[in-house]
Structure formats: C-alpha cells, structure tokens
Design an enzyme around this catalytic site. Structure first.
Site, short mmCIF file in Angstrom:
data_model
loop_
_atom_site.label_atom_id
_atom_site.label_comp_id
_atom_site.label_asym_id
_atom_site.label_seq_id
_atom_site.Cartn_x
_atom_site.Cartn_y
_atom_site.Cartn_z
N ASP A 48 0.80 -1.22 0.00
CA ASP A 48 0.00 0.00 0.00
C ASP A 48 0.83 1.28 0.00
O ASP A 48 0.39 2.32 0.46
CB ASP A 48 -0.91 -0.01 1.23
CG ASP A 48 -0.15 -0.37 2.50
OD1 ASP A 48 1.07 -0.15 2.53
OD2 ASP A 48 -0.78 -0.86 3.45
N GLU A 74 -1.11 -9.00 -1.16
CA GLU A 74 -1.53 -8.50 0.15
C GLU A 74 -2.75 -7.57 -0.03
O GLU A 74 -2.85 -6.49 0.54
CB GLU A 74 -0.40 -7.78 0.89
CG GLU A 74 -0.59 -7.72 2.40
CD GLU A 74 0.53 -6.97 3.11
OE1 GLU A 74 0.58 -5.74 3.02
OE2 GLU A 74 1.35 -7.64 3.77
N GLU A 83 -1.67 5.06 3.38
CA GLU A 83 -1.73 3.66 2.91
C GLU A 83 -3.16 3.15 2.71
O GLU A 83 -3.42 2.36 1.80
CB GLU A 83 -0.98 2.74 3.89
CG GLU A 83 0.53 2.95 3.90
CD GLU A 83 0.99 4.12 4.77
OE1 GLU A 83 0.14 4.76 5.42
OE2 GLU A 83 2.21 4.38 4.79
N HIS A 93 7.84 4.62 12.20
CA HIS A 93 8.06 5.37 10.95
C HIS A 93 6.80 5.96 10.34
O HIS A 93 6.88 6.77 9.43
CB HIS A 93 8.73 4.46 9.91
CG HIS A 93 7.79 3.43 9.32
ND1 HIS A 93 6.97 3.72 8.26
CD2 HIS A 93 7.53 2.16 9.65
CE1 HIS A 93 6.26 2.64 7.96
NE2 HIS A 93 6.57 1.68 8.79
N ARG A 102 3.74 8.00 8.91
CA ARG A 102 3.58 9.45 8.75
C ARG A 102 2.63 10.04 9.78
O ARG A 102 2.85 11.13 10.28
CB ARG A 102 3.09 9.78 7.33
CG ARG A 102 4.24 9.79 6.35
CD ARG A 102 3.83 10.00 4.90
NE ARG A 102 4.97 9.67 4.07
CZ ARG A 102 5.64 10.54 3.32
NH1 ARG A 102 5.26 11.79 3.26
NH2 ARG A 102 6.69 10.15 2.61
N HIS A 105 14.56 4.81 11.88
CA HIS A 105 14.22 5.03 10.46
C HIS A 105 14.88 6.33 9.98
O HIS A 105 14.88 7.32 10.71
CB HIS A 105 12.69 5.12 10.34
CG HIS A 105 12.19 4.99 8.93
ND1 HIS A 105 12.30 6.01 8.01
CD2 HIS A 105 11.59 3.96 8.28
CE1 HIS A 105 11.78 5.62 6.86
NE2 HIS A 105 11.33 4.38 6.99
C1 UD1 Z 1 7.17 4.42 3.19
C2 UD1 Z 1 5.73 4.19 2.81
C3 UD1 Z 1 5.00 3.45 3.92
C4 UD1 Z 1 5.74 2.19 4.32
C5 UD1 Z 1 7.18 2.51 4.62
C6 UD1 Z 1 7.95 1.25 4.84
C7 UD1 Z 1 4.61 5.85 1.40
C8 UD1 Z 1 3.96 7.17 1.36
N1 UD1 Z 1 5.07 5.46 2.61
O1 UD1 Z 1 7.19 5.28 4.32
O2 UD1 Z 1 3.70 3.07 3.46
O3 UD1 Z 1 5.14 1.63 5.46
O4 UD1 Z 1 7.77 3.19 3.51
O5 UD1 Z 1 9.14 1.51 5.50
O6 UD1 Z 1 4.72 5.18 0.41
N2 UD1 Z 1 14.82 7.54 3.57
C9 UD1 Z 1 16.18 7.40 3.37
N3 UD1 Z 1 16.62 6.19 2.88
C10 UD1 Z 1 15.78 5.15 2.61
C11 UD1 Z 1 14.42 5.31 2.87
C12 UD1 Z 1 13.95 6.51 3.34
O7 UD1 Z 1 16.95 8.31 3.57
O8 UD1 Z 1 16.23 4.09 2.16
C13 UD1 Z 1 14.31 8.84 4.07
C14 UD1 Z 1 14.29 9.89 2.95
O9 UD1 Z 1 14.58 11.15 3.49
C15 UD1 Z 1 12.82 9.84 2.50
C16 UD1 Z 1 12.13 9.62 3.83
O10 UD1 Z 1 12.98 8.70 4.54
O11 UD1 Z 1 12.42 11.01 1.84
C17 UD1 Z 1 10.73 9.08 3.76
O12 UD1 Z 1 10.63 7.98 2.89
P1 UD1 Z 1 9.18 7.60 2.25
O13 UD1 Z 1 9.33 6.39 1.40
O14 UD1 Z 1 8.59 8.79 1.59
O15 UD1 Z 1 8.28 7.32 3.50
P2 UD1 Z 1 8.38 6.25 4.65
O16 UD1 Z 1 7.98 6.93 5.90
O17 UD1 Z 1 9.69 5.57 4.58
N1 UDP Z 2 12.72 -4.41 9.15
C1 UDP Z 2 14.09 -4.59 8.91
N2 UDP Z 2 14.99 -3.81 9.60
C2 UDP Z 2 14.60 -2.87 10.51
C3 UDP Z 2 13.21 -2.68 10.72
C4 UDP Z 2 12.30 -3.46 10.02
O1 UDP Z 2 14.47 -5.44 8.11
O2 UDP Z 2 15.47 -2.21 11.10
C5 UDP Z 2 11.75 -5.22 8.38
C6 UDP Z 2 10.71 -5.95 9.20
O3 UDP Z 2 11.15 -7.23 9.58
C7 UDP Z 2 9.53 -6.03 8.24
C8 UDP Z 2 9.69 -4.81 7.39
O4 UDP Z 2 11.02 -4.34 7.57
O5 UDP Z 2 9.62 -7.16 7.40
C9 UDP Z 2 8.68 -3.79 7.83
O6 UDP Z 2 8.99 -2.59 7.23
P1 UDP Z 2 8.38 -1.23 7.73
O7 UDP Z 2 8.07 -1.31 9.17
O8 UDP Z 2 9.34 -0.20 7.26
O9 UDP Z 2 7.08 -1.09 6.83
P2 UDP Z 2 5.55 -1.55 7.00
O10 UDP Z 2 5.51 -3.02 7.18
O11 UDP Z 2 4.99 -0.79 8.13
O12 UDP Z 2 4.95 -1.10 5.70
#
Ligand code: UD1
Ligand code: UDP
Length: 384
Positions: free
Chosen positions: A104, A126, A140, A212, A214, A245
């Site tokens: 999502d 999923e 999401e 993490h 939003r 995160h």
């Molecule tokens: C995103 C998804 C969320 C999911 C989560 C899993 C959206 C809107 N959100 O949230 O549904 O649960 O991923 O973890 O699709 N960043 C880094 N390096 C990375 C990843 C992220 O630096 O590898 C930082 C960047 O500044 C980026 C910010 O995190 O802009 C947010 O990343 P983003 O993918 O927009 O949102 P998440 O909160 O990670």
């Molecule tokens: N995870 C990981 N390392 C971490 C934190 C989470 O590998 O430091 C894994 C966790 O086991 C799960 C997935 O990341 O499989 C969940 O990701 P996240 O919580 O970012 O996203 P969500 O499931 O909420 O979309």
C-alpha cells in the site's frame, strides 16, 4: 514442453519501492524465476534508496531496472508525481502481460495506475487489508483501496482480507486466498540465523522499537518517546534496541530524546536477517509497522502496536499484539505487564496453534495461480 527462450513466455513485471515490498516480493520473484513459462523482471523504483538494497542481496534477486526516485524528505505529491511518470515510462517499454505489486505504498499506487494507463492486468499482493479509516494509516489506506479497484487479480493474505474485498464488490473469482508472502520471507531469513551484531549485552532482556508512520510524526512520536522513557526508568535492568528510520521526521527526534542513554541502543536500520534475530530474542516489541505485527505473531513475540487501529486484526485476536496508540500511560502499563508475565509470556500459550498470516508457501501459490490465469487460460482462449 516449451523452451525457456520461447515466444510463449509471459512477461511479468514486479514493481518494488520500499523495504517491506522488497521483503514480501522477493519470494514471488524467486518463485517466478523458476517457472519456464514466465519471464520475471524486477523494477525497483528506489523509493527507499538505502533500506531495500540489502534485501535483494539476501534473497539473491537483483533489479533489472532502477528508477532512482528517492529524494531526502520527499513530499507525497512530489514522490507520487515522479513515481507515476517513471513507472509508466518503464511499463510502456517492458510491455508486460501482468504487473505485480505488494502492499500500500506510493510505489504500489503508481504501479496500479500506470498498469491501468497502459492496459496491462495488475495483480495486487496483500490485497484487502483495511482499517476502514482513510486517515490511518495515511496514506496507505487510500492507496490500497485505490489499488484494489484498479487490480484484476487479488492475492488476499487472510480470510479477513478476502471478506473486505468481497464487501467492496470485487468479483469472487478474481480473489485468491494465498497467505502472506511475508511469512515465506520470514522463514527464509530465520533459517539463515543471522547474528544480531549490535545493541544489547548478550543475554540482556530487551525491548525492540521501530517507528516510521507518517501519522505518528510530530507530537505522537514525542508521546511514544515519553512512553519508552517511562519503561526505561521503571525497569533498571531493561535494554532497548531501536533501529532508527532515516526519515528526517523521525531520526533527529529520536536521537534528540535518547542519545547518550546507556541502555538505549539507537542503531541504523538493521538488515532483514539481523532484524529477524532481534524480533526472535526481544522480550517485547514496540512498533507502528505493518509487517512487524505479522512477523511478531508468527514468532510469538508480544508486540505493542503504536497505532490506534490495525488492519491486522488477526494479530490482535491471536493475543500477541495489543493496540496502545501513542499514549505514554498505555505504553508503560502494557509494556510492564508483558515484562511481568515473564520472559516469554504469550509464546507458550500459542505454540502449536495455527498462525493467522500464512504457512510460508504463499509465493508458490501465487506462481501457480498466475500460471493458470496467464498461461493455461489465455492459451486455451486463443485455441493453442
Ligand atoms: C514508506 C511508505 C510506507 C511504508 C514505509 C515502509 C509511502 C507514502 N510510505 O514510508 O507506506 O510503510 O515506507 O518503510 O509510500 N529515507 C532514506 N533512505 C531510505 C528510505 C527513506 O533516507 O532508504 C528517508 C528519505 O529522506 C525519504 C524519507 O525517509 O524522503 C521518507 O521515505 P518515504 O518512502 O517517503 O516514506 P516512509 O515513511 O519511509
Ligand atoms: N525491518 C528490517 N529492519 C529494521 C526494521 C524493520 O528489516 O530495522 C523489516 C521488518 O522485519 C519487516 C519490514 O522491515 O519485514 C517492515 O517494514 P516497515 O516497518 O518499514 O514497513 P511496513 O511493514 O509498516 O509497511
């Protein structure tokens, strides 16, 4: 029967952007790459530039296309815009017989929309998770509702998810109950037993924390930190492992609150193997993650869900997960209750019971359903 290079192979494109999509799609890519009838291409949007890469290494699958969309502190409109344009251009070039995306995130919404725009069938993995509240999780819930109504094949992980889809008018014959591919991935990683390598002293009792979402940024995150601090102060023997995160709305806040506290180990996000080890060993998990609720349930590690509502009611019903939102009192009270129950309070009661999220064979089911739908039925239709 037919050559692996033959013209009848179906072109399947898996689109992946973030850490959980990489984890939950990897078993599908592995299963499809074993199929002689399929040509499986992996498109990585790199919505998560850093967090997803090591997962491809663990599973031995490597992206064929990397769209490199991530920007620090990306806003939803900017991310959505760049993703839709980039995924659409890629799909036009790839000419898929089917596009697959899991979950999502904004990457998934872009994949569903772009598939629709080029007229390719979209298969949603999923499918059917719902809180029935568009603001939680945000964005999401909206992404997955939209994805369901753009998809032609729905892989529902649980009966609850299937029922949600049926209530929204999705045709029963388009829904397939498969289990969650996250459980396949968990078994894959658990069998490899990665050392933890960071954090608590060997043998120490510890709480694992991840945040993490939003909707938890800002004041809710500060309240969550307050709850963690109270647990810390109340249990002088307890350690904390917090893989922070990299979101700029998370990292500075958490580091500002806890940096320098000897029993709170703030570490970079863990690679999946060590994170699974941490989930197995933790006394309690505090998390707003979706996937962690499923994994904790499978591992029988008690998880306090830092959200007001969950789309994984199965985890709550199993007794492993409890909703505590961002209320410091509830975090302290429920955390202390889990700790007082003993090192593994829920695990003995659940051992041997059926797990609600799957049996570790979801990806094989998905591959076999796609074989029937894309290969056998379409060949029959054209009279081959
Ligand atoms: C995103 C998804 C969320 C999911 C989560 C899993 C959206 C809107 N959100 O949230 O549904 O649960 O991923 O973890 O699709 N960043 C880094 N390096 C990375 C990843 C992220 O630096 O590898 C930082 C960047 O500044 C980026 C910010 O995190 O802009 C947010 O990343 P983003 O993918 O927009 O949102 P998440 O909160 O990670
Ligand atoms: N995870 C990981 N390392 C971490 C934190 C989470 O590998 O430091 C894994 C966790 O086991 C799960 C997935 O990341 O499989 C969940 O990701 P996240 O919580 O970012 O996203 P969500 O499931 O909420 O979309």
């Amino acid at each position: 029967m037919f050559s692996s290079e033959g013209p009848r192979r179906k072109n399947i494109v898996c689109v992946v952007g973030t850490r959980p999509e990489a984890i939950k799609t990897a078993p599908i890519v592995r299963a499809l790459r074993e199929q002689p009838w399929a040509r499986c291409r992996l498109v990585f949007t790199a919505q998560h530039r850093d967090l997803a890469g090591p997962i491809f290494d663990l599973f031995g699958i490597h992206p064929d296309v990397d769209l490199n969309v991530m920007r620090p502190g990306q806003s939803l409109p900017d991310l959505s815009n760049r993703l839709l344009v980039a995924v659409h251009e890629t799909l036009q070039r790839e000419r898929p017989d089917c596009v697959i995306a899991q979950g999502d995130t904004t990457t998934v919404l872009a994949a569903a929309l772009a598939s629709y725009m080029i007229g390719a069938p979209f298969a949603h993995v999923e499918a059917g998770l719902r809180t029935h509240r568009l603001d939680a999780p945000f964005p999401e819930e909206a992404n997955r509702v939209a994805a369901s109504h753009l998809a032609s094949i729905h892989f529902a992980p649980t009966p609850d998810a299937r029922d949600n889809l049926l209530r929204e008018g999705i045709a029963p014959e388009a829904i397939h109950l498969t289990g969650n591919t996250g459980i396949d991935a968990l078994h894959f990683a658990a069998e490899r037993e990665s050392p933890l390598g960071v954090g608590p002293r060997p043998g120490a009792r510890f709480v694992l924390v991840t945040v993490h979402r939003r909707e938890n940024l800002g004041e809710p995150l500060r309240r969550i930190c307050e709850g963690v601090r109270r647990l810390h102060d109340r249990h002088p023997d307890l350690e904390f492992l917090w893989p922070v995160h990299p979101n700029p709305g998370v990292e500075p806040v958490v580091r500002g609150e806890f940096e320098g506290l000897g029993r709170v180990h703030l570490v970079r996000p863990l690679e999946y193997g060590p994170f699974v080890t941490a989930m197995k060993r933790a006394a309690v998990i505090l998390s707003d993650s979706g996937g962690v609720q499923e994994e904790a349930t499978e591992l029988r590690t008690p998880v306090l869900v830092l959200r007001e509502i969950s789309e994984r009611e199965e985890a709550v019903r199993s007794g492993v997960a409890r909703l505590v939102g961002h209320d410091p009192d509830a975090i302290e009270r429920e955390g202390s209750r889990c700790l007082a129950d003993g090192p593994d309070p829920v695990r003995p009661a659940l051992l041997g019971s059926a797990t609600p999220f799957g049996d570790g064979r979801a990806a094989a089911r998905i591959a076999s359903i796609l074989h029937r739908k894309l290969h056998v039925e379409s060949e029959a239709t054209v009279g081959v």
